[in-house]
Write a protein that holds these residues in place. Structure first.
Motif, PDB file in Angstrom:
ATOM      1  N   MET A 129      16.451  16.968  60.257  1.00 35.40           N
ATOM      2  CA  MET A 129      16.342  16.270  59.000  1.00 35.40           C
ATOM      3  C   MET A 129      17.650  16.398  58.219  1.00 35.40           C
ATOM      4  SD  MET A 129      13.488  16.709  56.063  1.00 35.40           S
ATOM      5  CE  MET A 129      14.146  17.761  54.805  1.00 35.40           C
ATOM      6  N   ARG A 130      18.075  15.297  57.601  1.00 37.45           N
ATOM      7  CA  ARG A 130      19.280  15.299  56.773  1.00 37.45           C
ATOM      8  C   ARG A 130      18.903  15.535  55.317  1.00 37.45           C
ATOM      9  NH1 ARG A 130      21.449   9.583  58.507  1.00 37.45           N
ATOM     10  NH2 ARG A 130      19.248   9.242  58.209  1.00 37.45           N
ATOM     11  N   ARG A 131      19.795  16.235  54.602  1.00 36.33           N
ATOM     12  CA  ARG A 131      19.525  16.559  53.207  1.00 36.33           C
ATOM     13  C   ARG A 131      20.839  16.657  52.445  1.00 36.33           C
ATOM     14  NH1 ARG A 131      18.354  21.531  49.981  1.00 36.33           N
ATOM     15  NH2 ARG A 131      19.423  22.699  51.591  1.00 36.33           N
ATOM     16  N   VAL A 132      20.867  16.064  51.256  1.00 37.65           N
ATOM     17  CA  VAL A 132      22.026  16.156  50.374  1.00 37.65           C
ATOM     18  C   VAL A 132      22.022  17.539  49.736  1.00 37.65           C
ATOM     19  CG1 VAL A 132      23.175  15.175  48.348  1.00 37.65           C
ATOM     20  CG2 VAL A 132      21.915  13.672  49.905  1.00 37.65           C
ATOM     21  N   VAL A 133      23.197  18.205  49.733  1.00 39.22           N
ATOM     22  CA  VAL A 133      23.293  19.541  49.159  1.00 39.22           C
ATOM     23  C   VAL A 133      24.391  19.588  48.102  1.00 39.22           C
ATOM     24  CG1 VAL A 133      22.316  20.772  51.141  1.00 39.22           C
ATOM     25  CG2 VAL A 133      24.766  20.360  51.059  1.00 39.22           C
ATOM     26  N   PHE A 134      24.062  20.256  47.008  1.00 38.74           N
ATOM     27  CA  PHE A 134      24.982  20.376  45.883  1.00 38.74           C
ATOM     28  C   PHE A 134      25.430  21.819  45.669  1.00 38.74           C
ATOM     29  CE2 PHE A 134      22.138  16.811  45.108  1.00 38.74           C
ATOM     30  CZ  PHE A 134      23.022  15.789  44.820  1.00 38.74           C
ATOM     31  N   ASP A 135      24.826  22.752  46.401  1.00 43.28           N
ATOM     32  CA  ASP A 135      25.004  24.176  46.104  1.00 43.28           C
ATOM     33  C   ASP A 135      25.764  24.947  47.182  1.00 43.28           C
ATOM     34  OD1 ASP A 135      23.041  23.936  48.025  1.00 43.28           O
ATOM     35  OD2 ASP A 135      21.646  25.312  47.061  1.00 43.28           O
ATOM     36  N   ARG A 136      26.548  24.254  48.006  1.00 52.05           N
ATOM     37  CA  ARG A 136      27.313  24.928  49.064  1.00 52.05           C
ATOM     38  C   ARG A 136      28.796  24.567  48.945  1.00 52.05           C
ATOM     39  NH1 ARG A 136      23.479  23.787  54.216  1.00 52.05           N
ATOM     40  NH2 ARG A 136      25.139  24.860  55.332  1.00 52.05           N
ATOM     41  N   LYS A 137      29.329  24.727  47.736  1.00 55.66           N
ATOM     42  CA  LYS A 137      30.669  24.266  47.398  1.00 55.66           C
ATOM     43  C   LYS A 137      31.750  24.762  48.360  1.00 55.66           C
ATOM     44  CE  LYS A 137      34.086  24.451  43.709  1.00 55.66           C
ATOM     45  NZ  LYS A 137      34.347  24.853  42.325  1.00 55.66           N
ATOM     46  N   ASP A 138      31.849  26.062  48.562  1.00 51.18           N
ATOM     47  CA  ASP A 138      32.915  26.600  49.410  1.00 51.18           C
ATOM     48  C   ASP A 138      32.786  26.121  50.852  1.00 51.18           C
ATOM     49  OD1 ASP A 138      34.108  27.909  47.282  1.00 51.18           O
ATOM     50  OD2 ASP A 138      33.118  29.806  47.694  1.00 51.18           O
ATOM     51  N   GLU A 139      31.576  26.099  51.356  1.00 54.02           N
ATOM     52  CA  GLU A 139      31.352  25.656  52.731  1.00 54.02           C
ATOM     53  C   GLU A 139      31.716  24.182  52.897  1.00 54.02           C
ATOM     54  OE1 GLU A 139      27.747  25.569  56.025  1.00 54.02           O
ATOM     55  OE2 GLU A 139      27.350  26.339  54.016  1.00 54.02           O
ATOM     56  N   VAL A 140      31.317  23.344  51.945  1.00 54.32           N
ATOM     57  CA  VAL A 140      31.639  21.916  52.019  1.00 54.32           C
ATOM     58  C   VAL A 140      33.144  21.712  51.874  1.00 54.32           C
ATOM     59  CG1 VAL A 140      31.337  19.666  50.893  1.00 54.32           C
ATOM     60  CG2 VAL A 140      29.353  21.159  51.249  1.00 54.32           C
ATOM     61  N   MET A 141      33.783  22.437  50.945  1.00 56.95           N
ATOM     62  CA  MET A 141      35.229  22.311  50.773  1.00 56.95           C
ATOM     63  C   MET A 141      35.969  22.666  52.059  1.00 56.95           C
ATOM     64  SD  MET A 141      38.318  24.093  50.336  1.00 56.95           S
ATOM     65  CE  MET A 141      37.812  25.731  49.911  1.00 56.95           C
ATOM     66  N   ARG A 142      35.573  23.775  52.701  1.00 54.94           N
ATOM     67  CA  ARG A 142      36.226  24.174  53.960  1.00 54.94           C
ATOM     68  C   ARG A 142      35.976  23.147  55.063  1.00 54.94           C
ATOM     69  NH1 ARG A 142      34.193  29.120  52.295  1.00 54.94           N
ATOM     70  NH2 ARG A 142      32.526  29.005  53.829  1.00 54.94           N
ATOM     71  N   PHE A 143      34.769  22.593  55.126  1.00 59.83           N
ATOM     72  CA  PHE A 143      34.420  21.568  56.107  1.00 59.83           C
ATOM     73  C   PHE A 143      35.332  20.341  55.933  1.00 59.83           C
ATOM     74  CE2 PHE A 143      32.153  17.618  56.964  1.00 59.83           C
ATOM     75  CZ  PHE A 143      31.708  17.801  58.252  1.00 59.83           C
ATOM     76  N   VAL A 144      35.432  19.845  54.699  1.00 61.14           N
ATOM     77  CA  VAL A 144      36.260  18.662  54.437  1.00 61.14           C
ATOM     78  C   VAL A 144      37.727  18.966  54.711  1.00 61.14           C
ATOM     79  CG1 VAL A 144      37.029  17.024  52.659  1.00 61.14           C
ATOM     80  CG2 VAL A 144      34.601  17.659  52.799  1.00 61.14           C
ATOM     81  N   ALA A 145      38.215  20.125  54.281  1.00 58.07           N
ATOM     82  CA  ALA A 145      39.615  20.492  54.515  1.00 58.07           C
ATOM     83  C   ALA A 145      39.921  20.539  56.014  1.00 58.07           C
ATOM     84  CB  ALA A 145      39.928  21.830  53.852  1.00 58.07           C
ATOM     85  N   ARG A 146      39.014  21.127  56.785  1.00 59.93           N
ATOM     86  CA  ARG A 146      39.233  21.218  58.233  1.00 59.93           C
ATOM     87  C   ARG A 146      39.340  19.830  58.865  1.00 59.93           C
ATOM     88  NH1 ARG A 146      35.589  21.026  62.375  1.00 59.93           N
ATOM     89  NH2 ARG A 146      33.799  21.327  61.002  1.00 59.93           N
ATOM     90  N   LEU A 147      38.465  18.925  58.461  1.00 55.96           N
ATOM     91  CA  LEU A 147      38.457  17.597  59.076  1.00 55.96           C
ATOM     92  C   LEU A 147      39.540  16.671  58.539  1.00 55.96           C
ATOM     93  CD1 LEU A 147      34.650  16.898  59.508  1.00 55.96           C
ATOM     94  CD2 LEU A 147      36.297  17.630  61.221  1.00 55.96           C
ATOM     95  N   THR A 148      40.046  16.948  57.351  1.00 52.46           N
ATOM     96  CA  THR A 148      41.116  16.105  56.801  1.00 52.46           C
ATOM     97  C   THR A 148      42.502  16.676  57.070  1.00 52.46           C
ATOM     98  OG1 THR A 148      40.938  17.163  54.630  1.00 52.46           O
ATOM     99  CG2 THR A 148      39.654  15.133  54.971  1.00 52.46           C
ATOM    100  N   GLY A 149      42.560  17.859  57.677  1.00 49.58           N
ATOM    101  CA  GLY A 149      43.849  18.433  58.029  1.00 49.58           C
ATOM    102  C   GLY A 149      44.538  19.170  56.893  1.00 49.58           C
ATOM    103  N   GLU A 150      43.822  19.464  55.825  1.00 53.17           N
ATOM    104  CA  GLU A 150      44.397  20.204  54.711  1.00 53.17           C
ATOM    105  C   GLU A 150      43.969  21.667  54.812  1.00 53.17           C
ATOM    106  OE1 GLU A 150      46.646  18.804  52.593  1.00 53.17           O
ATOM    107  OE2 GLU A 150      46.406  17.073  53.915  1.00 53.17           O
ATOM    108  N   SER A 151      44.682  22.548  54.135  1.00 51.53           N
ATOM    109  CA  SER A 151      44.326  23.963  54.197  1.00 51.53           C
ATOM    110  C   SER A 151      43.150  24.275  53.279  1.00 51.53           C
ATOM    111  CB  SER A 151      45.520  24.845  53.842  1.00 51.53           C
ATOM    112  OG  SER A 151      45.990  24.535  52.548  1.00 51.53           O
ATOM    113  N   ARG A 152      43.089  23.602  52.113  1.00 46.57           N
ATOM    114  CA  ARG A 152      41.987  23.800  51.167  1.00 46.57           C
ATOM    115  C   ARG A 152      42.152  22.816  50.021  1.00 46.57           C
ATOM    116  NH1 ARG A 152      40.441  28.312  49.553  1.00 46.57           N
ATOM    117  NH2 ARG A 152      39.866  27.736  47.468  1.00 46.57           N
ATOM    118  N   TYR A 153      41.145  22.753  49.183  1.00 52.78           N
ATOM    119  CA  TYR A 153      41.193  21.968  47.953  1.00 52.78           C
ATOM    120  C   TYR A 153      40.838  22.907  46.807  1.00 52.78           C
ATOM    121  CZ  TYR A 153      41.095  17.844  50.969  1.00 52.78           C
ATOM    122  OH  TYR A 153      41.376  16.894  51.911  1.00 52.78           O
ATOM    123  N   ASP A 154      41.731  23.032  45.851  1.00 55.77           N
ATOM    124  CA  ASP A 154      41.491  23.910  44.707  1.00 55.77           C
ATOM    125  C   ASP A 154      40.925  23.109  43.539  1.00 55.77           C
ATOM    126  OD1 ASP A 154      42.484  26.248  45.943  1.00 55.77           O
ATOM    127  OD2 ASP A 154      44.530  25.582  45.546  1.00 55.77           O
ATOM    128  N   GLY A 155      40.172  23.788  42.683  1.00 57.23           N
ATOM    129  CA  GLY A 155      39.646  23.163  41.476  1.00 57.23           C
ATOM    130  C   GLY A 155      38.786  21.956  41.753  1.00 57.23           C
TER     131      GLY A 155
END
Length: 155
Positions: free
Chosen positions: A1-27
């Motif tokens: 089952m798919r679910r929208v999540v709003f409470d996993r900020k660090d995990e989502v940020m690391r996921f997006v950074a990994r797939l976009t080729g960036e080291s991280r996104y601050d702020g």
């Protein structure tokens, strides 16, 4: 089952950074999509200045994993919650799949940000105005209402 999540900020940020080729996104703020407990798509928002916010999007695997509720939440946050007039997306010039997805979503190609990526790859700058967004109503909005109504996610 798919679910929208709003409470996993660090995990989502690391996921997006990994797939976009960036080291991280601050702020940043994030919205994720999980399937069977694992993040499969995510959005990082940063640089909100009132009328605009940067939106970095990533999906692992097929874009067909993306749910209508997730798409609605992705655009509701900048346009309804933050009251932005537009969102700006930056896509690497070597990521043709992301370019196709952004254009499918209705983003308009506006220019090139030379050497904007962490590895000096160019970014294509895409923009979407609130009035151009088709995801804030209809089946997308109904899907988000259904999902939020059945879960304990706090917006």
């Amino acid at each position: 089952m798919r679910r929208v999540v709003f409470d996993r900020k660090d995990e989502v940020m690391r996921f997006v950074a990994r797939l976009t080729g960036e080291s991280r996104y601050d702020g940043c703020s994030t919205i994720g999509l999980e399937k069977d407990g694992e993040i499969v798509a995510g959005i990082v928002y940063q640089g909100h200045n009132g009328p605009n916010i940067l939106m970095h999007f990533a999906v692992e695997g097929s874009r067909h994993l993306i749910s209508p509720a997730f798409v609605c939440a992705a655009f509701m946050y900048p346009f309804q919650v933050l009251q932005c007039n537009r969102v700006t997306g930056l896509v690497r010039t070597d990521n043709v799949g992301a370019q196709v997805l952004d254009e499918h979503l209705g983003f308009v190609r506006e220019g090139v940000m030379r050497e904007g990526a962490g590895d000096r790859e160019d970014f294509i700058m895409y923009g979407m105005l609130e009035r151009e967004c088709r995801f804030l109503r209809g089946r997308y909005f109904a899907a988000l209402q259904r999902e939020l109504g059945r879960s304990a996610i706090a917006v």
